[in-house]
Enzyme design. Sequence first.
Site, PDB file in Angstrom:
ATOM      1  N   SER A  56       0.840  -1.190   0.000  1.00  0.00           N
ATOM      2  CA  SER A  56       0.000   0.000   0.000  1.00  0.00           C
ATOM      3  C   SER A  56       0.872   1.235   0.000  1.00  0.00           C
ATOM      4  O   SER A  56       2.088   1.163   0.135  1.00  0.00           O
ATOM      5  CB  SER A  56      -0.908   0.002   1.237  1.00  0.00           C
ATOM      6  OG  SER A  56      -1.666  -1.183   1.331  1.00  0.00           O
TER       7      SER A  56
ATOM      8  N   SER B  72      -3.890  -3.358  -2.697  1.00  0.00           N
ATOM      9  CA  SER B  72      -3.228  -2.147  -2.217  1.00  0.00           C
ATOM     10  C   SER B  72      -4.199  -1.220  -1.492  1.00  0.00           C
ATOM     11  O   SER B  72      -5.331  -1.010  -1.919  1.00  0.00           O
ATOM     12  CB  SER B  72      -2.592  -1.403  -3.398  1.00  0.00           C
ATOM     13  OG  SER B  72      -1.668  -0.436  -2.966  1.00  0.00           O
TER      14      SER B  72
ATOM     15  N   ASP C 119      -4.363   2.453  -0.911  1.00  0.00           N
ATOM     16  CA  ASP C 119      -3.789   3.719  -1.388  1.00  0.00           C
ATOM     17  C   ASP C 119      -4.669   4.845  -0.853  1.00  0.00           C
ATOM     18  O   ASP C 119      -5.710   5.177  -1.441  1.00  0.00           O
ATOM     19  CB  ASP C 119      -3.743   3.739  -2.909  1.00  0.00           C
ATOM     20  CG  ASP C 119      -3.110   2.463  -3.475  1.00  0.00           C
ATOM     21  OD1 ASP C 119      -2.035   2.093  -2.983  1.00  0.00           O
ATOM     22  OD2 ASP C 119      -3.710   1.846  -4.371  1.00  0.00           O
TER      23      ASP C 119
END
Length: 413
Positions: free
Chosen positions: A290, A328, A330
Amino acid sequence: MFFLPRTGSARRRPVAPMPAAAGALTAAVLAAGALAAAPLGAQTPPRARDLGIPFPGEPGALNAITDVAGVRVGHATIIEGEGALVVGEGPVRTGVTAVLPRTASYEPVFAGWYSLNGNGEMTGTTWVEESGFLEGPVMITNTHSVGDVHQAVIEWSRDAEANHPIAPGIWWSLPLVAETWDGRLNDINGFHVGKEHVFAAIESAASGAVTEGAVGGGTGMVCNSFKGGIGTSSRLVGDYTVGVLVQCNYGRRPELLIAGVPVGRELLDWTPPGGADGSADAGAFDGLGSIIVVVATDAPLLPHQLKRLARRAPIGIGRMGGYGANSSGDIFIAFSTANGGAWSRGENTTVEMMSNDAISPLLLATAQATEEAITNAMVAGRTMVGRDGNMVPGLPHDEVRRILAAHNRLERP
């Protein structure tokens, strides 16, 4: 920055500042090139521009989030042990990073947040969305330490000086704590980040140069299959400044771009000195990770405009080949140090707002500073060995320079 070796339980122990030469870094880790703790405020050379990597835009004096006046950054880093993983005992490669928006006051600031892909956590964002304010520090740590950091920030706030807006006597608090996963190198289920580390990160936070790489929350992070961690950059936009700090832990080597050049693809066959990365399961971790991005500015932006800045962080990530993979998290937060006095528990206030027609250069600056901050994090990364002998190589500077030169993208020797 505080470097904190473990002595007994990691959860409740006294904290004292330790020099970079403290014995918690084992000989094996040092031999592998792990980043030792630098003194508070020291900049770890080189940075991306020192390698001749070109970037657009004009950086501030420090090329850091702390170019925004009043913003402070602090780290607490834990590096201990080597060999096979024993949950609760290590090896430990983790920490916590604090970003404080104002110098001598904990007054809330206008803020906005955005998520490109939500396989991650940043606590307190629903209240940021609802209220438009960030009411304390931004904390960044590893995935399984979010709860401990969250509780510690509440305790720190309770015991802070009376100028803290939620202390004394007001008892609800929604701290903002973000995370990325460091389980490839760290005993992540050992819960080694304690309240003493959180207190140390907050209380050591300072203006000036920001230590990058494997420090604080970024200690055990991996970015584009190389060592990642903390990175920062800034841009000057007329009378205003935009600063960015990242904790980068995302991506795979094949997608990595640097200055628009497919560096990752040209490094597919590269191996660290001494051979392969020494990890039997290294491939299983590719792409798992991430990135947290913190954007600060002194421009007079309101919360909806700050959300617009946060939405531009993915452009900087995309310039490096990132695309928000399913695995991920983000997540991005942007705040403004302008409009002091805007926060009040009972009084109407008057605030200044930048025209939307004038905001585009700030949006561009956010994208530019995000790209450079990620690159700085990778350049600062040093090869690190963690649990079970897992090794993550640092970005090979000479190879990067060679590849950029071959593409006529190297700015200078």
